[in-house]
Design an enzyme around this catalytic site. Sequence first.
Site, PDB file in Angstrom:
ATOM      1  N   ASP A   1      -1.743  -7.720  -4.449  1.00  0.00           N
ATOM      2  CA  ASP A   1      -3.072  -7.708  -3.838  1.00  0.00           C
ATOM      3  C   ASP A   1      -2.894  -8.422  -2.500  1.00  0.00           C
ATOM      4  O   ASP A   1      -2.685  -9.638  -2.466  1.00  0.00           O
ATOM      5  CB  ASP A   1      -4.063  -8.447  -4.741  1.00  0.00           C
ATOM      6  CG  ASP A   1      -5.425  -8.595  -4.071  1.00  0.00           C
ATOM      7  OD1 ASP A   1      -5.597  -8.080  -2.943  1.00  0.00           O
ATOM      8  OD2 ASP A   1      -6.308  -9.240  -4.675  1.00  0.00           O
TER       9      ASP A   1
ATOM     10  N   GLY B   1       0.854  -1.195   0.000  1.00  0.00           N
ATOM     11  CA  GLY B   1       0.000   0.000   0.000  1.00  0.00           C
ATOM     12  C   GLY B   1       0.885   1.238   0.000  1.00  0.00           C
ATOM     13  O   GLY B   1       0.578   2.246   0.636  1.00  0.00           O
TER      14      GLY B   1
ATOM     15  N   LYS C   1      -9.901  -2.091  13.188  1.00  0.00           N
ATOM     16  CA  LYS C   1      -8.623  -1.737  13.830  1.00  0.00           C
ATOM     17  C   LYS C   1      -8.558  -2.313  15.246  1.00  0.00           C
ATOM     18  O   LYS C   1      -7.515  -2.794  15.680  1.00  0.00           O
ATOM     19  CB  LYS C   1      -8.432  -0.217  13.853  1.00  0.00           C
ATOM     20  CG  LYS C   1      -8.130   0.384  12.486  1.00  0.00           C
ATOM     21  CD  LYS C   1      -6.803  -0.104  11.946  1.00  0.00           C
ATOM     22  CE  LYS C   1      -6.466   0.426  10.565  1.00  0.00           C
ATOM     23  NZ  LYS C   1      -5.297  -0.207   9.966  1.00  0.00           N
TER      24      LYS C   1
ATOM     25  N   TYR D   1     -14.314   0.730  10.190  1.00  0.00           N
ATOM     26  CA  TYR D   1     -12.862   0.916  10.244  1.00  0.00           C
ATOM     27  C   TYR D   1     -12.355   0.735  11.675  1.00  0.00           C
ATOM     28  O   TYR D   1     -11.395   0.001  11.924  1.00  0.00           O
ATOM     29  CB  TYR D   1     -12.571   2.324   9.725  1.00  0.00           C
ATOM     30  CG  TYR D   1     -11.139   2.792   9.796  1.00  0.00           C
ATOM     31  CD1 TYR D   1     -10.140   2.169   9.065  1.00  0.00           C
ATOM     32  CD2 TYR D   1     -10.805   3.909  10.558  1.00  0.00           C
ATOM     33  CE1 TYR D   1      -8.828   2.646   9.110  1.00  0.00           C
ATOM     34  CE2 TYR D   1      -9.509   4.389  10.599  1.00  0.00           C
ATOM     35  CZ  TYR D   1      -8.520   3.756   9.881  1.00  0.00           C
ATOM     36  OH  TYR D   1      -7.234   4.236   9.920  1.00  0.00           O
TER      37      TYR D   1
ATOM     38  N   ASP E   1       1.829  -1.873  -4.556  1.00  0.00           N
ATOM     39  CA  ASP E   1       0.429  -1.436  -4.461  1.00  0.00           C
ATOM     40  C   ASP E   1      -0.414  -2.319  -5.372  1.00  0.00           C
ATOM     41  O   ASP E   1       0.136  -3.146  -6.095  1.00  0.00           O
ATOM     42  CB  ASP E   1       0.303   0.054  -4.835  1.00  0.00           C
ATOM     43  CG  ASP E   1      -0.710   0.736  -3.912  1.00  0.00           C
ATOM     44  OD1 ASP E   1      -1.852   0.239  -3.843  1.00  0.00           O
ATOM     45  OD2 ASP E   1      -0.350   1.718  -3.256  1.00  0.00           O
TER      46      ASP E   1
ATOM     47  N   GLY F   1      -0.040   5.260  -1.054  1.00  0.00           N
ATOM     48  CA  GLY F   1      -1.006   6.061  -0.307  1.00  0.00           C
ATOM     49  C   GLY F   1      -0.333   7.192   0.458  1.00  0.00           C
ATOM     50  O   GLY F   1       0.859   7.468   0.286  1.00  0.00           O
ATOM     51  N   GLN F   2      -1.130   7.828   1.329  1.00  0.00           N
ATOM     52  CA  GLN F   2      -0.647   9.023   2.031  1.00  0.00           C
ATOM     53  C   GLN F   2       0.597   8.735   2.875  1.00  0.00           C
ATOM     54  O   GLN F   2       1.578   9.469   2.831  1.00  0.00           O
ATOM     55  CB  GLN F   2      -1.770   9.568   2.932  1.00  0.00           C
ATOM     56  CG  GLN F   2      -1.448  10.931   3.515  1.00  0.00           C
ATOM     57  CD  GLN F   2      -2.326  11.301   4.693  1.00  0.00           C
ATOM     58  OE1 GLN F   2      -3.056  10.475   5.241  1.00  0.00           O
ATOM     59  NE2 GLN F   2      -2.270  12.554   5.089  1.00  0.00           N
TER      60      GLN F   2
HETATM   61  C1  AKB Z   1      -9.319   8.516   9.132  1.00  0.00           C
HETATM   62  O1  AKB Z   1      -9.752   9.676   9.256  1.00  0.00           O
HETATM   63  O2  AKB Z   1     -10.025   7.543   8.832  1.00  0.00           O
HETATM   64  C2  AKB Z   1      -7.863   8.259   9.405  1.00  0.00           C
HETATM   65  C3  AKB Z   1      -7.612   7.837  10.812  1.00  0.00           C
HETATM   66  C4  AKB Z   1      -7.798   8.791  11.915  1.00  0.00           C
HETATM   67  O3  AKB Z   1      -7.232   6.722  11.048  1.00  0.00           O
HETATM   68  N1  AKB Z   1      -7.092   9.431   9.113  1.00  0.00           N
END
Ligand code: AKB
Length: 313
Positions: free
Chosen positions: A53, A11, A147, A143, A37, A14-15
Site C-alpha cells: 500500500d 502498481g 499530476k 487527476y 500491488d 495495471g495497464q
Molecule cells: C486518462 O485517460 O485518465 C489517462 C491519461 C491520459 O492520463 N489515460
Amino acid sequence: MRTSEKILVIGSSGQIGTELVQNLRAIYGIDSVIASDVKVTEQAKEGPFEVIDVMNADSLLEIVKRHKVTQIYLLAALLSATAEKMPKFGWDLNMQGLFNVLDLAKEKHIEKVYWPSSIAVFGPNTPKINTPQYTIMEPSTVYGISKQAGERWCEYYFNKYSVDVRSLRYPGLIGWKSAPGGGTTDYAVHIFHEAIKVGKYECFLSENTVLPMMHMEDAIKATIGIMQAPTEQVKIRSSYNIAGCSFSPKEIALEIQKHIPDFTITYKPDSRQQIADSWPQSINDEYAQKDWAWDKKYDLQALTADMIKNLKK
Ligand code: AKB
C-alpha cells in the site's frame, strides 16, 4: 548498464505495469524486478511480488530495505474518470504515494524514481494543437491537478535534494496485453476488444473528439528510455511531453473498418466528454526528442493493425 539494479514497480498489475514488468525483466532479469500491488495478482506467479500500500511509508521502507531496492517505478494512481468520482481519495493517493517514494530517494534509500505524469496537466486554456512543453496549464480535473502538483514536487525534490526523478506526460495508452481502468482515453482500447468480439462499439466520447494517444510499446520504450538516459541528458525534471499519434473515435473506427468491414460505431457521450474537451488534441515533444533521443514507432495505421493482429490471436 549496471547489473546490480533492483527495481520495484508499484502498481504493477495495471495497464502500464503489466507490460513494464515484462520488459524490465527481459532487460534486468526476473529476480531483479519486484512487482507489487495492493493485492496479490496473477503476477505473483511470474517472479518476485510484494503486496504494497503506497500510502504506508513504513511498510514501503521495510520492503525497500529487505530487497535492497535501487529504483522505483511508481504507477499506483487513480486516473481521470475515477478520480472525478472520488476527488479526495484521488488527491490523497496520487500525492501521498508520490511523497512517500520521493522521500525514500531524498533519504538515500533508493537512487532513482520514475513517476508518470499525463496530458491531463493541461486544461481548457492550453493551446490544443501541437501543445508545447511550456505553456498555460490550468488543469480542470482532480487527476490533472494532482499530476501538475506532482510535477512541481518532482522538480522541487530534484533541485533541493538532488533526487534523480524522471517523468513523462503520457497520452492515452493503447495496448493488447493489459486493460486500462478509469481513464478518459480508455475507449481507444475497448473499441478493439468490442470490434473483434461483437463487431460494434458504443463510444462514450463524441465522434470528433481528437486526443493524443500512443501504442503501449512506444510508451514502454519511452519509459525505460528516460530511466536509462545519462543523468545530464534528462534536463527537464518536472515531466516531458511525449507524442504518439492523434485521432478521434470516428477516425479510429474508419481505420478498424479497413480490417473488419462490418464494424459499426455509435456515440453516447457521458461525463468523460467534458474531461476530454479540456485536454490537448496533439502534443509537441521536441524536448524529449532533443534531450534523450525519443522517437515513436506507431502511427494510427500501424497501431490499429498491430492491435487487431494480436487481439485476434
Ligand atoms: C486518462 O485517460 O485518465 C489517462 C491519461 C491520459 O492520463 N489515460
